[in-house]
Design an enzyme around this catalytic site. Structure first.
Site, PDB file in Angstrom:
ATOM      1  N   HIS A 149       0.831  -1.205   0.000  1.00  0.00           N
ATOM      2  CA  HIS A 149       0.000   0.000   0.000  1.00  0.00           C
ATOM      3  C   HIS A 149       0.870   1.262   0.000  1.00  0.00           C
ATOM      4  O   HIS A 149       0.627   2.190  -0.773  1.00  0.00           O
ATOM      5  CB  HIS A 149      -0.913  -0.003   1.225  1.00  0.00           C
ATOM      6  CG  HIS A 149      -1.670   1.267   1.429  1.00  0.00           C
ATOM      7  ND1 HIS A 149      -2.945   1.462   0.941  1.00  0.00           N
ATOM      8  CD2 HIS A 149      -1.324   2.419   2.060  1.00  0.00           C
ATOM      9  CE1 HIS A 149      -3.346   2.682   1.266  1.00  0.00           C
ATOM     10  NE2 HIS A 149      -2.388   3.280   1.948  1.00  0.00           N
ATOM     11  N   GLU A 150       1.870   1.295   0.870  1.00  0.00           N
ATOM     12  CA  GLU A 150       2.713   2.489   0.964  1.00  0.00           C
ATOM     13  C   GLU A 150       3.567   2.664  -0.293  1.00  0.00           C
ATOM     14  O   GLU A 150       3.752   3.785  -0.784  1.00  0.00           O
ATOM     15  CB  GLU A 150       3.598   2.412   2.214  1.00  0.00           C
ATOM     16  CG  GLU A 150       2.831   2.348   3.532  1.00  0.00           C
ATOM     17  CD  GLU A 150       1.870   3.511   3.720  1.00  0.00           C
ATOM     18  OE1 GLU A 150       2.133   4.602   3.179  1.00  0.00           O
ATOM     19  OE2 GLU A 150       0.840   3.326   4.403  1.00  0.00           O
ATOM     20  N   HIS A 153       1.583   4.308  -3.100  1.00  0.00           N
ATOM     21  CA  HIS A 153       1.498   5.775  -3.064  1.00  0.00           C
ATOM     22  C   HIS A 153       2.653   6.399  -3.838  1.00  0.00           C
ATOM     23  O   HIS A 153       2.471   7.358  -4.597  1.00  0.00           O
ATOM     24  CB  HIS A 153       1.548   6.270  -1.615  1.00  0.00           C
ATOM     25  CG  HIS A 153       0.226   6.245  -0.904  1.00  0.00           C
ATOM     26  ND1 HIS A 153      -0.905   6.854  -1.406  1.00  0.00           N
ATOM     27  CD2 HIS A 153      -0.134   5.686   0.284  1.00  0.00           C
ATOM     28  CE1 HIS A 153      -1.905   6.671  -0.567  1.00  0.00           C
ATOM     29  NE2 HIS A 153      -1.468   5.963   0.464  1.00  0.00           N
ATOM     30  N   GLU A 211      -6.020   6.696  -1.525  1.00  0.00           N
ATOM     31  CA  GLU A 211      -5.947   5.581  -0.593  1.00  0.00           C
ATOM     32  C   GLU A 211      -6.560   4.323  -1.190  1.00  0.00           C
ATOM     33  O   GLU A 211      -6.023   3.217  -1.060  1.00  0.00           O
ATOM     34  CB  GLU A 211      -6.660   5.938   0.717  1.00  0.00           C
ATOM     35  CG  GLU A 211      -5.970   7.005   1.536  1.00  0.00           C
ATOM     36  CD  GLU A 211      -4.638   6.544   2.082  1.00  0.00           C
ATOM     37  OE1 GLU A 211      -4.453   5.334   2.309  1.00  0.00           O
ATOM     38  OE2 GLU A 211      -3.754   7.395   2.276  1.00  0.00           O
TER      39      GLU A 211
END
Length: 297
Positions: A149-150, A153, A211
């Site tokens: 997820h990070e 980004h 997100e």
């Protein structure tokens, strides 16, 4: 009577739609993960080289300060080795989502802090806080969901896009507020306050979209690396249990836990076959995912 019949028909249609949405989507063994979309055009209005330099400087300063405070976990620590091993499996698939990632100087570090947090700066600079590992008792699959997820980004260049969006919203709010104040003949400060609130909510909406994209890109990256994407659902169930009190989704920069879980579950028919192939397994014979339990308080 016609109105009642219309309302009844709409109610039945909505109920049927909800029932259909609850049915599991058919599994396609040939599915190839989350479809890759184009990067936002807005990001080109922010200087990539400047943001990379700022990211590098901030990350270096963070590590230096953490080291001075004895909060930088040493390379020899088993948790640091674990994080770097997980990253080594995920990073080779990053170029699918952003070809520039091939030239990034990937780094992974662990900070000794109770915060339940992690991040990946532009250029592949990753940091985990020890609190997210201990308070959620994360398995390797669940760590991969956080890391994916990070990383997403950074790959999708959300920081560049958000910088442009924030500037545009601020300018539009001020211009719109000035015009409205003149038209209505009221105190400009009142209009400015309302415009600022509207602008902030708009940026929050952009952020929630980022997100959601990172959730889906993250489970795709993790699945290709051989980590079970169903761990993403378990992760947010744990988050929900730890953070029982949270702001309403409308006023939050993050989607609600239930919203994230629903979005990920909808995409499981696309990412589970990818995970199964990476592990040499039959997608139709995968055992249920077993989440690690939360620590006893």
């Amino acid at each position: 009577m016609k109105i009642k019949h219309t309302i009844l028909a709409l109610s039945l249609a909505l109920a049927a739609g909800a029932a259909a949405a609850q049915q599991p989507a058919p599994m396609n063994p040939n599915a190839d993960g989350i479809p890759v979309s184009k990067l936002s055009r807005l990001r080109v209005f922010a200087d990539e080289q400047q943001m990379d330099q700022q990211s590098k400087l901030q990350y270096t300063q963070l590590l230096q300060e953490a080291k001075q405070k004895e909060a930088l976990v040493p390379d020899s620590d088993p948790q640091v080795k674990r994080l770097r091993a997980i990253a080594a499996r995920i990073v080779p698939f990053a170029q699918r989502w952003n070809p520039a990632a091939a030239n990034w100087d990937w780094q992974v570090n662990l900070l000794n802090s109770d915060q339940v947090n992690a991040f990946c700066m532009p250029g592949g600079r990753i940091a985990f806080f020890s609190g997210i590992l201990t308070k959620l008792n994360l398995s390797d699959d669940e760590v991969a969901m956080v890391m994916g997820h990070e990383i997403a980004h950074a790959l999708r260049e959300h920081a560049r896009k958000r910088a442009v969006q924030s500037t545009a919203v601020s300018i539009a709010s001020k211009l719109g507020g000035a015009a409205l104040s003149q038209y209505l003949g009221v105190d400009p400060r009142l209009i400015d306050a309302g415009a600022n609130v509207a602008g902030q909510l708009t940026v929050m909406k952009f952020s929630r979209g980022d997100e959601t994209e990172s959730d889906l890109v993250g489970i795709d990256l993790a699945a290709r690396a051989g980590f079970d994407p169903r761990a993403g659902v378990a992760l947010w169930q744990k988050m929900g249990a730890v953070n029982a009190q949270q702001p309403m989704e409308f006023l939050s920069t993050h989607p609600s836990g239930n919203s994230r879980i629903q979005d990920m579950q909808k995409q499981m028919p696309l990412v589970l076959p990818v995970y199964a192939r990476a592990r040499g397994l039959n997608v139709n014979k995968l055992p249920p995912y077993q989440a690690t339990p939360l620590p006893k308080s």
